[in-house]
Design a protein around this motif. Structure first.
Motif, PDB file in Angstrom:
ATOM      1  N   SER A 183     -38.316  20.991  -1.968  1.00 31.87           N
ATOM      2  CA  SER A 183     -39.063  20.906  -0.721  1.00 31.87           C
ATOM      3  C   SER A 183     -39.376  22.328  -0.265  1.00 31.87           C
ATOM      4  CB  SER A 183     -38.260  20.164   0.341  1.00 31.87           C
ATOM      5  OG  SER A 183     -38.975  20.108   1.550  1.00 31.87           O
ATOM      6  N   GLY A 184     -40.611  22.720  -0.401  1.00 33.66           N
ATOM      7  CA  GLY A 184     -40.990  24.091  -0.064  1.00 33.66           C
ATOM      8  C   GLY A 184     -40.406  25.055  -1.084  1.00 33.66           C
ATOM      9  N   TYR A 185     -39.680  26.054  -0.603  1.00 32.82           N
ATOM     10  CA  TYR A 185     -39.049  27.037  -1.482  1.00 32.82           C
ATOM     11  C   TYR A 185     -37.649  26.620  -1.924  1.00 32.82           C
ATOM     12  CZ  TYR A 185     -42.663  30.223   0.137  1.00 32.82           C
ATOM     13  OH  TYR A 185     -43.858  30.802   0.422  1.00 32.82           O
ATOM     14  N   VAL A 186     -37.125  25.547  -1.346  1.00 34.73           N
ATOM     15  CA  VAL A 186     -35.722  25.177  -1.535  1.00 34.73           C
ATOM     16  C   VAL A 186     -35.604  24.106  -2.616  1.00 34.73           C
ATOM     17  CG1 VAL A 186     -33.642  24.385  -0.368  1.00 34.73           C
ATOM     18  CG2 VAL A 186     -35.358  25.664   0.899  1.00 34.73           C
ATOM     19  N   LEU A 187     -34.702  24.329  -3.561  1.00 38.30           N
ATOM     20  CA  LEU A 187     -34.417  23.340  -4.603  1.00 38.30           C
ATOM     21  C   LEU A 187     -33.515  22.251  -4.040  1.00 38.30           C
ATOM     22  CD1 LEU A 187     -33.741  25.731  -7.596  1.00 38.30           C
ATOM     23  CD2 LEU A 187     -35.835  24.491  -7.082  1.00 38.30           C
ATOM     24  N   GLY A 188     -33.637  21.049  -4.572  1.00 37.73           N
ATOM     25  CA  GLY A 188     -32.865  19.916  -4.102  1.00 37.73           C
ATOM     26  C   GLY A 188     -31.416  19.968  -4.551  1.00 37.73           C
ATOM     27  N   LEU A 189     -30.630  19.069  -3.990  1.00 39.22           N
ATOM     28  CA  LEU A 189     -29.216  18.944  -4.357  1.00 39.22           C
ATOM     29  C   LEU A 189     -29.135  18.134  -5.639  1.00 39.22           C
ATOM     30  CD1 LEU A 189     -27.764  18.100  -0.835  1.00 39.22           C
ATOM     31  CD2 LEU A 189     -27.913  20.323  -1.931  1.00 39.22           C
ATOM     32  N   THR A 190     -28.742  18.770  -6.723  1.00 39.81           N
ATOM     33  CA  THR A 190     -28.744  18.100  -8.026  1.00 39.81           C
ATOM     34  C   THR A 190     -27.357  17.898  -8.607  1.00 39.81           C
ATOM     35  OG1 THR A 190     -29.052  20.239  -9.103  1.00 39.81           O
ATOM     36  CG2 THR A 190     -31.034  18.960  -8.612  1.00 39.81           C
ATOM     37  N   ARG A 191     -26.383  18.693  -8.200  1.00 38.20           N
ATOM     38  CA  ARG A 191     -25.044  18.587  -8.770  1.00 38.20           C
ATOM     39  C   ARG A 191     -24.149  17.722  -7.893  1.00 38.20           C
ATOM     40  NH1 ARG A 191     -22.775  24.217 -10.555  1.00 38.20           N
ATOM     41  NH2 ARG A 191     -21.270  22.763 -11.411  1.00 38.20           N
ATOM     42  N   PRO A 192     -23.200  16.993  -8.485  1.00 41.10           N
ATOM     43  CA  PRO A 192     -22.255  16.225  -7.674  1.00 41.10           C
ATOM     44  C   PRO A 192     -21.374  17.172  -6.858  1.00 41.10           C
ATOM     45  CG  PRO A 192     -22.095  15.625 -10.004  1.00 41.10           C
ATOM     46  CD  PRO A 192     -23.015  16.781  -9.913  1.00 41.10           C
TER      47      PRO A 192
END
Length: 170
Positions: free
Chosen positions: A129-138
């Motif tokens: 979202s925008g410049y920020v990467l999503g939460l992908t790791r548990p």
């Protein structure tokens, strides 16, 4: 809220957990206290205790905060000792690995990033979202400064509140 001091705090916690320290301290500010209590609620820290320049006694670290011990009074904050106040943090380890693997700022002092509920929802779902990467790791968490305090991104989506992205921890 000073993000420069928060950057120092993030790197200090990351380095202290890599060095396998059981107890460390950071400067006592309202913002640091709110963020550390949010980290404790998420399970990244074992204890958060306000104190002076010396570590608190171990019985204060192990007891519940509501069960105050009359033998160990807490020094009141005065204008003479306010600069020496510290937050003493108990770090956690699981299977001899630090619980805090990496802690980094999302908003920088020169570029603050604000996100609405839809942007936070995309991040929680693992999308960019925008410049920020999503939460992908548990176990990865993203903390947001909102009008009601510092909350984790998933909780912001549930409450439908946006705010300034502070830090990411895994």
């Amino acid at each position: 809220m000073s993000l420069v001091h928060l950057a120092n705090t993030c790197s200090h916690l990351q380095n202290a957990s890599r060095a396998r320290l059981g107890l460390t301290s950071i400067p006592d500010t309202k913002f640091h206290l709110k963020l550390m209590l949010a980290l404790q609620n998420s399970g990244f820290l074992s204890t958060v205790v306000r104190g002076g320049p010396l570590p608190p006694p171990s019985h204060n670290l192990l007891s519940h905060p509501s069960s105050s011990n009359p033998e160990a009074p807490i020094d009141p904050v005065t204008r003479h000792n306010v600069a020496s106040r510290r937050l003493w943090l108990g770090l956690k380890y699981w299977n001899s690995a630090p619980v805090i693997e990496k802690m980094e700022l999302v908003s920088k002092p020169t570029r603050r990033i604000w996100m609405d509920v839809e942007g936070l929802r995309r991040l929680v779902l693992g999308k960019k979202s925008g410049y920020v990467l999503g939460l992908t790791r548990p176990g990865e968490c993203l903390y947001v400064s909102t009008d009601v305090g510092i909350l984790e991104a998933r909780e912001c989506v549930e409450r439908k509140i946006g705010g300034q992205l502070i830090c990411r921890i895994r």
